[in-house]
Write an enzyme that holds these catalytic residues in place. Sequence first.
Site, short mmCIF file in Angstrom:
data_model
loop_
_atom_site.label_atom_id
_atom_site.label_comp_id
_atom_site.label_asym_id
_atom_site.label_seq_id
_atom_site.Cartn_x
_atom_site.Cartn_y
_atom_site.Cartn_z
N HIS A 12 0.81 -1.22 0.00
CA HIS A 12 0.00 0.00 0.00
C HIS A 12 0.85 1.27 0.00
O HIS A 12 0.36 2.33 -0.38
CB HIS A 12 -0.92 -0.01 1.22
N CYS A 68 7.69 -0.88 -2.11
CA CYS A 68 6.95 -0.68 -0.87
C CYS A 68 7.27 0.75 -0.43
O CYS A 68 7.84 1.51 -1.20
CB CYS A 68 7.28 -1.74 0.19
N GLY A 69 6.89 1.11 0.78
CA GLY A 69 7.08 2.51 1.19
C GLY A 69 8.52 2.94 1.09
O GLY A 69 8.86 3.95 0.47
N GLY A 71 11.01 0.58 0.22
CA GLY A 71 11.70 -0.37 -0.67
C GLY A 71 12.48 -1.42 0.11
O GLY A 71 12.92 -2.42 -0.46
N ILE A 72 12.64 -1.20 1.39
CA ILE A 72 13.51 -2.09 2.18
C ILE A 72 12.84 -3.42 2.48
O ILE A 72 13.40 -4.50 2.23
CB ILE A 72 13.95 -1.38 3.48
N GLY A 73 11.65 -3.36 3.04
CA GLY A 73 11.01 -4.60 3.46
C GLY A 73 10.77 -5.56 2.32
O GLY A 73 11.03 -6.78 2.43
N HIS A 101 26.78 -5.46 -12.87
CA HIS A 101 27.59 -6.20 -11.89
C HIS A 101 26.83 -7.31 -11.18
O HIS A 101 27.44 -8.31 -10.79
CB HIS A 101 28.15 -5.24 -10.83
N ARG A 135 34.22 -11.49 -14.30
CA ARG A 135 34.45 -11.70 -12.86
C ARG A 135 33.16 -11.60 -12.06
O ARG A 135 33.04 -12.19 -10.97
CB ARG A 135 35.47 -10.69 -12.34
C1 RB5 Z 1 4.30 0.18 5.24
O1 RB5 Z 1 3.82 1.23 6.01
C2 RB5 Z 1 5.81 0.19 5.20
O2 RB5 Z 1 6.32 -0.29 6.41
C3 RB5 Z 1 6.31 -0.64 4.06
O3 RB5 Z 1 5.79 -0.15 2.87
C4 RB5 Z 1 7.82 -0.66 3.85
O4 RB5 Z 1 8.35 0.61 3.87
C5 RB5 Z 1 8.56 -1.61 4.69
O5 RB5 Z 1 9.78 -1.80 4.54
#
Ligand code: RB5
Length: 147
Positions: A12, A68-69, A71-73, A101, A135
Amino acid sequence: MSNDTIAIACDHGAFALKEHLKAFVEGKGLTVLDLGVNSTDSVDYPDFGYAMAAALKDGKASRGILLCGSGIGISIAANRHAHVRAALVHDVTCARLSREHNDANVLVFGGRMIGPDLAEECVDTFLTTDFEGGRHQRRVDKLSNPT
Ligand code: RB5
């Protein structure tokens, strides 16, 4: 690319950018496999990172775009699968390097971190840049076989 289909998925926190990039990729004549979400209702990003991993494993798409918000999760979720090389990028240089790479097969954005114009440039670069091999091949092979 062996298969011209590009899968796309988000939570979302990035629905608007997902819709924007879907139209952008379709505008290039490529087929987009939309794995959701289809609204801004709250969901859990791992479900969509895992859906992307399944689509790539099943050969339903050759590459993917995840959002995602931050991008990390969703990067963490997708990269738990050995066949996924998901690269979270914030600029065109990293989009290029992710291909040259790392042979990245998934490009990841934070929908709350990047604007649509820069994201388009990153997608263009991701879709048109080849892996350098050499490589880098040895290193990418090791990613598929964690010890
Ligand atoms: C959602 O609120 C948020 O936690 C998710 O989009 C993301 O940023 C998680 O890494």
